[in-house]
Design a protein around this motif. Structure first.
Motif, PDB file in Angstrom:
ATOM      1  N   SER A 122      25.642  31.167   2.358  1.00 40.24           N
ATOM      2  CA  SER A 122      25.857  32.604   2.173  1.00 40.24           C
ATOM      3  C   SER A 122      24.784  33.412   2.890  1.00 40.24           C
ATOM      4  O   SER A 122      25.086  34.440   3.511  1.00 40.24           O
ATOM      5  N   ILE A 123      23.557  32.951   2.834  1.00 43.09           N
ATOM      6  CA  ILE A 123      22.457  33.672   3.483  1.00 43.09           C
ATOM      7  C   ILE A 123      22.597  33.623   5.000  1.00 43.09           C
ATOM      8  O   ILE A 123      22.529  34.659   5.672  1.00 43.09           O
ATOM      9  N   ILE A 124      22.780  32.421   5.551  1.00 41.87           N
ATOM     10  CA  ILE A 124      22.816  32.264   7.006  1.00 41.87           C
ATOM     11  C   ILE A 124      24.089  32.857   7.601  1.00 41.87           C
ATOM     12  O   ILE A 124      24.046  33.649   8.551  1.00 41.87           O
ATOM     13  N   GLU A 125      25.241  32.482   7.032  1.00 42.50           N
ATOM     14  CA  GLU A 125      26.517  32.903   7.610  1.00 42.50           C
ATOM     15  C   GLU A 125      26.862  34.348   7.264  1.00 42.50           C
ATOM     16  O   GLU A 125      27.483  35.047   8.072  1.00 42.50           O
ATOM     17  N   GLY A 126      26.491  34.775   6.063  1.00 37.96           N
ATOM     18  CA  GLY A 126      26.882  36.103   5.607  1.00 37.96           C
ATOM     19  C   GLY A 126      25.805  37.151   5.751  1.00 37.96           C
ATOM     20  O   GLY A 126      25.942  38.093   6.532  1.00 37.96           O
ATOM     21  N   CYS A 127      24.710  36.982   4.994  1.00 37.32           N
ATOM     22  CA  CYS A 127      23.661  38.008   4.998  1.00 37.32           C
ATOM     23  C   CYS A 127      23.088  38.229   6.392  1.00 37.32           C
ATOM     24  O   CYS A 127      22.747  39.361   6.759  1.00 37.32           O
ATOM     25  N   VAL A 128      22.960  37.163   7.177  1.00 34.36           N
ATOM     26  CA  VAL A 128      22.372  37.282   8.513  1.00 34.36           C
ATOM     27  C   VAL A 128      23.452  37.450   9.581  1.00 34.36           C
ATOM     28  O   VAL A 128      23.591  38.505  10.198  1.00 34.36           O
ATOM     29  N   ASN A 129      24.249  36.404   9.811  1.00 37.05           N
ATOM     30  CA  ASN A 129      25.185  36.438  10.941  1.00 37.05           C
ATOM     31  C   ASN A 129      26.273  37.498  10.785  1.00 37.05           C
ATOM     32  O   ASN A 129      26.621  38.192  11.751  1.00 37.05           O
ATOM     33  N   GLU A 130      26.825  37.634   9.595  1.00 34.08           N
ATOM     34  CA  GLU A 130      27.900  38.616   9.393  1.00 34.08           C
ATOM     35  C   GLU A 130      27.361  40.038   9.491  1.00 34.08           C
ATOM     36  O   GLU A 130      28.033  40.938  10.027  1.00 34.08           O
ATOM     37  N   THR A 131      26.146  40.256   8.991  1.00 34.44           N
ATOM     38  CA  THR A 131      25.537  41.584   9.109  1.00 34.44           C
ATOM     39  C   THR A 131      25.330  41.948  10.572  1.00 34.44           C
ATOM     40  O   THR A 131      25.592  43.084  10.995  1.00 34.44           O
ATOM     41  N   ILE A 132      24.867  40.988  11.361  1.00 36.82           N
ATOM     42  CA  ILE A 132      24.661  41.232  12.798  1.00 36.82           C
ATOM     43  C   ILE A 132      25.995  41.441  13.500  1.00 36.82           C
ATOM     44  O   ILE A 132      26.137  42.340  14.346  1.00 36.82           O
ATOM     45  N   SER A 133      26.993  40.639  13.167  1.00 42.50           N
ATOM     46  CA  SER A 133      28.315  40.775  13.800  1.00 42.50           C
ATOM     47  C   SER A 133      28.926  42.142  13.522  1.00 42.50           C
ATOM     48  O   SER A 133      29.542  42.751  14.407  1.00 42.50           O
TER      49      SER A 133
END
Length: 223
Positions: free
Chosen positions: A97-108
């Motif tokens: 959740s942190i890597i895929e969502g909080c970080v990558n999804e926020t950047i996307s």
């Protein structure tokens, strides 16, 4: 635009469509994880809604790809091996959740917003407007879930600190490919633009929000 530029833009939209299509499976897995963890219904409903929205995103992206390539675009069979093999332990779910969502999804979501600002094509603007709004909600869902998990499993705080610290420490590559700027008129940022957005988001948005959520322990060296 040249035929080569048109083909490249079509390829980028096809790649995005495949990514959005794969996100449907990722959210389906997330729904199962939420049920395993007895997550509150508002998180479960948000994840189900996100899964439906990703289906629409994929359709839009494939449609735009077809417009540029002149060839019908769509997904092939999706391998479920990595989806079904993912760990369902709370620690693994939180880290994803942190890597895929909080970080990558926020950047996307921010990349889509910047792409919208630079796009001159009205049809693509309509698609990006919807993607920006909905991907922003998807990223926010990850932050909400992470906060809920740390409340429910406070022993996972060191893992969360390490995951955020590792993500914040990753610097953009220096050997980025040269891509035609005309791409940005049709909804896709160049690799250099994406790297600039990533760097700014990590420093100005994700790092402060991570500190507010998990403290500075394990993040100091990455900030």
């Amino acid at each position: 635009m040249t035929p080569e530029e048109r083909a490249l833009i079509g390829k980028r939209w096809l790649e995005q469509g495949l990514g959005e299509h794969a996100s449907v499976a990722a959210f389906a897995r997330f729904v199962l994880h939420l049920m395993k963890l007895a997550a509150p219904p508002e998180l479960l409903l948000a994840a189900i809604k996100a899964m439906e929205e990703e289906v629409h995103h994929a359709r839009y992206c494939f449609g735009i790809a077809s417009r540029f390539t002149g060839v019908p675009a769509g997904p092939g069979e999706l391998s479920l091996e990595s989806v079904l093999d993912a760990s369902d332990e709370p620690a693994a779910i939180l880290e994803a959740s942190i890597i895929e969502g909080c970080v990558n999804e926020t950047i996307s979501a921010k990349c889509a917003e910047v792409a919208l600002e630079r796009t001159t094509d009205e049809g693509i603007r309509k698609v990006l407007s919807r993607i920006v709004e909905e991907e922003g909600r998807h990223a926010d869902l990850s932050w909400r879930f992470t906060e809920w998990m740390l409340t429910r499993h406070p022993s996972l705080l060191p893992l969360a600190q390490t995951a955020f610290g590792r993500a914040l420490a990753i610097l953009p590559a220096n050997d980025l490919p040269e891509e035609p700027v005309i791409m940005e008129q049709y909804g896709h940022l160049t690799a250099r633009s994406r790297a600039e957005v990533r760097k700014a988001m990590l420093q100005d948005v994700i790092a402060p929000r991570a500190i507010a959520l998990v403290g500075t322990q394990g993040l100091a060296a990455a900030i």
